[in-house]
Design an enzyme around this catalytic site. Structure first.
Site, mmCIF file in Angstrom:
data_model
loop_
_atom_site.group_PDB
_atom_site.id
_atom_site.type_symbol
_atom_site.label_atom_id
_atom_site.label_comp_id
_atom_site.label_asym_id
_atom_site.label_seq_id
_atom_site.Cartn_x
_atom_site.Cartn_y
_atom_site.Cartn_z
ATOM 1 N N SER A 179 -8.736 7.185 47.315
ATOM 2 C CA SER A 179 -8.924 5.796 47.750
ATOM 3 C C SER A 179 -9.847 4.990 46.841
ATOM 4 O O SER A 179 -9.860 3.763 46.915
ATOM 5 C CB SER A 179 -9.462 5.761 49.177
ATOM 6 O OG SER A 179 -10.780 6.259 49.232
ATOM 7 N N LYS B 225 -16.774 4.152 50.069
ATOM 8 C CA LYS B 225 -16.026 2.942 49.719
ATOM 9 C C LYS B 225 -16.976 1.983 48.994
ATOM 10 O O LYS B 225 -18.173 2.215 48.865
ATOM 11 C CB LYS B 225 -15.487 2.239 50.979
ATOM 12 C CG LYS B 225 -14.646 3.104 51.902
ATOM 13 C CD LYS B 225 -13.284 3.424 51.344
ATOM 14 C CE LYS B 225 -12.466 4.253 52.331
ATOM 15 N NZ LYS B 225 -11.166 4.676 51.763
#
Length: 288
Positions: free
Chosen positions: A52, A129
């Protein structure tokens, strides 16, 4: 007299053995205690399990998370998950009994663009993230492009990111490619761009075409919360998705674990112990 001395020595032997075992157990206890304190207060090891955050972070990157960057909360406590033996202890199991105050102790504000490890608000699993939205920000995706507070974030083409279409990491998942799956070993291509936030932080993002999160409504970040996105925009479950067992939603400040600053080493194989698969160009690689 000699017989009496031998008897005494035999009688003392079990005591010496038990003493050695006790000393070993004490050594292990203190070593684990020191390691636990070090991990709770300073740095936490983290191994990248998914794609990701490509191409900023690759599957198999190993790094240490700086817990001193944002101060401390219950999320700073260690978690231990070993699926093979059914062990699942999270931060609340270790520190949930402590009277943590609201917010963070010795806290400081993260900066927009930081790569952050945080505790998933629902599952408690550690995620990594990029911080995109601060409290009060308005975040939106329009046609695959990031908008902040009503303005498009500058985006410049930066070529392509190419990797072989092969199973990656311990989960053995293949990468996502522009145009869909490929045959094993064929090039898997993503379009690469440089995104620059209002504070000047620049980093690369990947795009493989249209996805469900390329167009969203406006997310207004609540006070005491943050908005996170993965750099691999079409292959990231992040704050663009409602908070659930998968979606992240807005992340409370107390769920921040720390900032990721540098990759220590990286393994392209199924295990970080497979040293013959280590990526030599990612030793001490800085995280932009």
């Amino acid at each position: 007299m000699a017989w009496g001395r031998r008897t005494a020595e035999v009688e003392q032997a079990p005591k010496t053995f038990l003493g050695s075992v006790w000393e070993t157990l004490k050594t292990i206890f203190w070593a684990l205690l020191i390691a636990g304190i070090f991990r709770t207060l300073f740095f936490q090891p983290f191994w990248i399990p998914s794609g990701s955050m490509k191409d900023t972070l690759l599957i198999g990157d190993f790094l240490f998370v700086n817990k001193m960057a944002y101060g401390y909360s219950y999320a700073s406590c260690p978690s231990i998950r070993i699926a093979a033996i059914g062990l699942d202890l999270d931060q609340e199991d270790f520190c949930g009994w402590l009277p943590w105050p609201e917010g963070r102790v010795l806290g400081s504000e993260p900066e927009r663009g930081d790569v952050v490890v945080f505790r998933h608000p629902v599952t408690g699993v550690d995620f990594i993230k990029r911080l995109i939205g601060l409290p009060g920000d308005r975040v939106q995706m329009r046609d695959g492009r990031l908008w902040l507070n009503g303005e498009p974030v500058p985006l410049e083409p930066a070529g392509e990111f190419v990797e072989p279409y092969l199973p990656q990491g311990p989960q053995g998942l293949p990468p996502s490619c522009r145009g869909g799956p490929r045959r094993p070993g064929e090039p898997c291509i993503s379009d690469r761009y440089i995104e620059t936030l209002p504070n000047g932080r620049s980093y690369s993002v990947l795009d493989i075409g249209r996805s469900v999160a390329d167009d969203t409504g406006v997310f207004t970040v609540p006070e005491g919360h943050y908005f996170f996105m993965g750099d691999n925009r079409d292959n990231s479950t992040d704050s663009r998705f409602p908070q659930s067992a998968r979606g992240v939603g807005f992340v409370p400040a107390e769920d921040l674990v720390g900032r990721a600053d540098r990759v220590m080493f990286s393994s392209a194989g199924r295990s970080m112990l497979a040293f013959w698969t280590w990526r030599g160009d990612r030793f001490f690689h800085p995280i932009r």
